[in-house]
Design a protein around this motif. Structure first.
Motif, PDB file in Angstrom:
ATOM      1  N   ILE A  33       2.197   0.713  -1.195  1.00 16.16           N
ATOM      2  CA  ILE A  33       3.367   1.590  -1.126  1.00 16.16           C
ATOM      3  C   ILE A  33       3.162   2.753  -2.086  1.00 16.16           C
ATOM      4  CG2 ILE A  33       5.872   1.728  -1.485  1.00 16.16           C
ATOM      5  CD1 ILE A  33       5.899  -1.354  -0.914  1.00 16.16           C
ATOM      6  N   THR A  34       3.423   3.966  -1.592  1.00 11.04           N
ATOM      7  CA  THR A  34       3.305   5.158  -2.417  1.00 11.04           C
ATOM      8  C   THR A  34       4.698   5.738  -2.676  1.00 11.04           C
ATOM      9  OG1 THR A  34       2.121   7.251  -2.718  1.00 11.04           O
ATOM     10  CG2 THR A  34       2.919   6.780  -0.501  1.00 11.04           C
ATOM     11  N   HIS A  35       4.783   6.667  -3.607  1.00 13.49           N
ATOM     12  CA  HIS A  35       6.077   7.201  -4.045  1.00 13.49           C
ATOM     13  C   HIS A  35       6.812   8.017  -2.986  1.00 13.49           C
ATOM     14  CE1 HIS A  35       3.951  11.002  -4.772  1.00 13.49           C
ATOM     15  NE2 HIS A  35       2.998  10.240  -5.273  1.00 13.49           N
ATOM     16  N   THR A  36       6.134   8.423  -1.909  1.00 17.79           N
ATOM     17  CA  THR A  36       6.802   9.190  -0.852  1.00 17.79           C
ATOM     18  C   THR A  36       7.251   8.319   0.321  1.00 17.79           C
ATOM     19  OG1 THR A  36       4.690   9.716   0.188  1.00 17.79           O
ATOM     20  CG2 THR A  36       5.548  11.317  -1.416  1.00 17.79           C
ATOM     21  N   ASP A  37       7.033   7.017   0.242  1.00 18.30           N
ATOM     22  CA  ASP A  37       7.422   6.128   1.333  1.00 18.30           C
ATOM     23  C   ASP A  37       8.935   5.922   1.360  1.00 18.30           C
ATOM     24  OD1 ASP A  37       4.847   5.747   2.313  1.00 18.30           O
ATOM     25  OD2 ASP A  37       4.464   4.059   0.977  1.00 18.30           O
ATOM     26  N   SER A  38       9.423   5.593   2.559  1.00 21.95           N
ATOM     27  CA  SER A  38      10.864   5.439   2.754  1.00 21.95           C
ATOM     28  C   SER A  38      11.149   4.275   3.701  1.00 21.95           C
ATOM     29  CB  SER A  38      11.440   6.718   3.366  1.00 21.95           C
ATOM     30  OG  SER A  38      10.960   6.869   4.703  1.00 21.95           O
ATOM     31  N   ARG A  39      12.418   4.030   3.907  1.00 25.40           N
ATOM     32  CA  ARG A  39      12.858   2.990   4.849  1.00 25.40           C
ATOM     33  C   ARG A  39      12.342   3.298   6.259  1.00 25.40           C
ATOM     34  NH1 ARG A  39      15.313  -2.186   4.912  1.00 25.40           N
ATOM     35  NH2 ARG A  39      15.460  -2.475   7.139  1.00 25.40           N
ATOM     36  N   GLU A  40      12.221   4.561   6.608  1.00 23.11           N
ATOM     37  CA  GLU A  40      11.686   4.959   7.914  1.00 23.11           C
ATOM     38  C   GLU A  40      10.238   4.469   8.080  1.00 23.11           C
ATOM     39  OE1 GLU A  40      10.511   9.012  10.347  1.00 23.11           O
ATOM     40  OE2 GLU A  40      11.997   9.150   8.758  1.00 23.11           O
ATOM     41  N   ASP A  41       9.452   4.564   7.001  1.00 29.36           N
ATOM     42  CA  ASP A  41       8.076   4.059   7.039  1.00 29.36           C
ATOM     43  C   ASP A  41       8.066   2.554   7.271  1.00 29.36           C
ATOM     44  OD1 ASP A  41       6.302   6.445   6.303  1.00 29.36           O
ATOM     45  OD2 ASP A  41       7.755   6.469   4.667  1.00 29.36           O
ATOM     46  N   PRO A 139     -14.626 -10.675  13.084  1.00 33.72           N
ATOM     47  CA  PRO A 139     -13.484 -10.235  12.277  1.00 33.72           C
ATOM     48  C   PRO A 139     -12.746  -9.058  12.921  1.00 33.72           C
ATOM     49  CG  PRO A 139     -15.506  -9.361  11.340  1.00 33.72           C
ATOM     50  CD  PRO A 139     -15.905 -10.230  12.509  1.00 33.72           C
ATOM     51  N   VAL A 140     -11.442  -9.074  12.738  1.00 33.59           N
ATOM     52  CA  VAL A 140     -10.592  -7.960  13.155  1.00 33.59           C
ATOM     53  C   VAL A 140      -9.822  -7.505  11.928  1.00 33.59           C
ATOM     54  CG1 VAL A 140      -8.649  -7.222  14.579  1.00 33.59           C
ATOM     55  CG2 VAL A 140     -10.365  -8.776  15.531  1.00 33.59           C
ATOM     56  N   THR A 141     -10.089  -6.276  11.484  1.00 33.58           N
ATOM     57  CA  THR A 141      -9.395  -5.682  10.349  1.00 33.58           C
ATOM     58  C   THR A 141      -9.025  -4.252  10.734  1.00 33.58           C
ATOM     59  OG1 THR A 141     -10.666  -7.013   8.785  1.00 33.58           O
ATOM     60  CG2 THR A 141      -9.549  -5.072   7.902  1.00 33.58           C
ATOM     61  N   ILE A 142      -7.742  -3.926  10.641  1.00 29.87           N
ATOM     62  CA  ILE A 142      -7.236  -2.619  11.056  1.00 29.87           C
ATOM     63  C   ILE A 142      -6.406  -2.026   9.924  1.00 29.87           C
ATOM     64  CG2 ILE A 142      -5.720  -1.427  12.709  1.00 29.87           C
ATOM     65  CD1 ILE A 142      -6.548  -3.648  14.730  1.00 29.87           C
ATOM     66  N   VAL A 143      -6.627  -0.731   9.655  1.00 26.83           N
ATOM     67  CA  VAL A 143      -5.860  -0.027   8.635  1.00 26.83           C
ATOM     68  C   VAL A 143      -4.869   0.890   9.343  1.00 26.83           C
ATOM     69  CG1 VAL A 143      -5.972   1.563   6.681  1.00 26.83           C
ATOM     70  CG2 VAL A 143      -7.816  -0.101   7.047  1.00 26.83           C
ATOM     71  N   VAL A 144      -3.600   0.777   8.946  1.00 29.94           N
ATOM     72  CA  VAL A 144      -2.550   1.628   9.521  1.00 29.94           C
ATOM     73  C   VAL A 144      -1.869   2.367   8.383  1.00 29.94           C
ATOM     74  CG1 VAL A 144      -0.436   1.704  10.897  1.00 29.94           C
ATOM     75  CG2 VAL A 144      -2.181  -0.014  11.410  1.00 29.94           C
ATOM     76  N   ASP A 145      -1.743   3.683   8.531  1.00 29.89           N
ATOM     77  CA  ASP A 145      -1.092   4.548   7.557  1.00 29.89           C
ATOM     78  C   ASP A 145       0.164   5.123   8.204  1.00 29.89           C
ATOM     79  OD1 ASP A 145      -0.280   6.562   5.803  1.00 29.89           O
ATOM     80  OD2 ASP A 145      -2.300   7.361   5.524  1.00 29.89           O
ATOM     81  N   SER A 146       1.316   4.827   7.643  1.00 27.83           N
ATOM     82  CA  SER A 146       2.578   5.292   8.230  1.00 27.83           C
ATOM     83  C   SER A 146       2.711   6.817   8.186  1.00 27.83           C
ATOM     84  CB  SER A 146       3.777   4.647   7.532  1.00 27.83           C
ATOM     85  OG  SER A 146       3.877   5.096   6.186  1.00 27.83           O
ATOM     86  N   LYS A 147       1.865   7.482   7.425  1.00 27.51           N
ATOM     87  CA  LYS A 147       1.900   8.950   7.355  1.00 27.51           C
ATOM     88  C   LYS A 147       1.058   9.588   8.458  1.00 27.51           C
ATOM     89  CE  LYS A 147       4.369   8.832   3.578  1.00 27.51           C
ATOM     90  NZ  LYS A 147       5.686   8.289   3.768  1.00 27.51           N
ATOM     91  N   ASN A 148       0.265   8.793   9.163  1.00 23.80           N
ATOM     92  CA  ASN A 148      -0.577   9.290  10.255  1.00 23.80           C
ATOM     93  C   ASN A 148      -0.119   8.696  11.584  1.00 23.80           C
ATOM     94  OD1 ASN A 148      -2.247  10.816   8.563  1.00 23.80           O
ATOM     95  ND2 ASN A 148      -3.556   9.069   8.143  1.00 23.80           N
ATOM     96  N   ARG A 149       1.016   9.135  12.048  1.00 23.20           N
ATOM     97  CA  ARG A 149       1.611   8.564  13.260  1.00 23.20           C
ATOM     98  C   ARG A 149       1.163   9.266  14.524  1.00 23.20           C
ATOM     99  NH1 ARG A 149       7.802   7.556  11.244  1.00 23.20           N
ATOM    100  NH2 ARG A 149       7.192   6.809   9.189  1.00 23.20           N
ATOM    101  N   ILE A 150       0.620  10.446  14.403  1.00 22.07           N
ATOM    102  CA  ILE A 150       0.257  11.219  15.604  1.00 22.07           C
ATOM    103  C   ILE A 150      -1.229  11.138  15.843  1.00 22.07           C
ATOM    104  CG2 ILE A 150       0.288  13.478  16.681  1.00 22.07           C
ATOM    105  CD1 ILE A 150       2.735  14.113  14.944  1.00 22.07           C
TER     106      ILE A 150
END
Length: 150
Positions: A33-41, A139-150
Motif C-alpha cells: 500500500i502506498t500513500h496515494t491509495d484509496s478505498r477505490e483502489d 508456478p503462477v505469479t501475477i502482479v497487479v497495480d491498481s494505478k495501471n488499470r488501462i
C-alpha cells in the motif's frame, strides 16, 4: 496498491511460532500500500483478484476463477513491494504508506475480499515479523497495480 498474486496448492503464515492463517487451493496475496491509495483502489483490486481466471478447467486451460474452484485467500501486508532501488544498495521505502494510512486500507481490503469472495479470508498481521510458506502451483505469479488499470 500493488498485489503479488500467487496461485497456490497451500500456503500459511506463522507469527511467533504460531500459525496465524493457512489455506489450501487459492491465492497467496502480498499487498503493498502506498500513500496515494484509496478505498477505490481496494474495491477495484478486490474485484480483479476474485474474478481472475487462472485456475485450470477440464481442458487444462486457465479459465476458472477463485469462486468456481472453491479457493481461498491468504492476504499478507508487505510494504517492501514499494521499495525503490534506484540509488545505492539499501532500498528506500518512502513510497510505502505510513501505518496510519496503510492499516485502514489493509483492513478495508480484508473486508472487501471477504465480501467479494463470499467467505472469510485468512490473513497475516500488519507490521508483524511473519514467516510465509507456500507451494506455488504452476508456478503462477501475477502482479497487479491498481494505478495501471488501462
Amino acid at each position: 496498491m500493488l498485489a503479488v498474486i500467487q496461485r497456490v496448492s497451500q500456503a500459511s503464515v506463522t507469527i511467533d511460532n504460531t500459525v496465524k492463517g493457512q489455506i489450501g487451493t487459492g491465492f497467496l496475496i502480498l499487498l503493498g500500500i502506498t500513500h496515494t491509495d484509496s478505498r477505490e483502489d481496494v474495491e477495484w483490486l478486490s474485484k480483479k483478484i476474485v474474478g481472475m481466471r487462472v485456475f485450470n478447467d477440464a481442458d487444462d486451460k486457465m479459465n476458472l476463477d477463485l469462486t468456481t474452484v472453491g479457493g481461498d485467500i491468504l492476504l499478507i501486508s508487505q510494504f517492501t513491494l514499494h521499495a525503490s532501488t534506484k540509488k545505492g544498495n539499501r532500498p528506500s521505502f518512502i513510497e510505502a504508506a505510513r501505518p496510519e494510512v496503510a492499516i485502514p486500507l489493509y483492513e478495508a481490503m480484508i473486508s472487501q475480499l471477504t465480501t467479494d469472495l463470499g467467505k472469510p479470508i485468512q490473513t497475516g498481521e500488519f507490521g508483524a515479523d511473519m514467516k510465509v510458506s507456500l507451494l506455488n502451483d504452476g508456478p503462477v505469479t501475477i502482479v497487479v497495480d491498481s494505478k495501471n488499470r488501462i
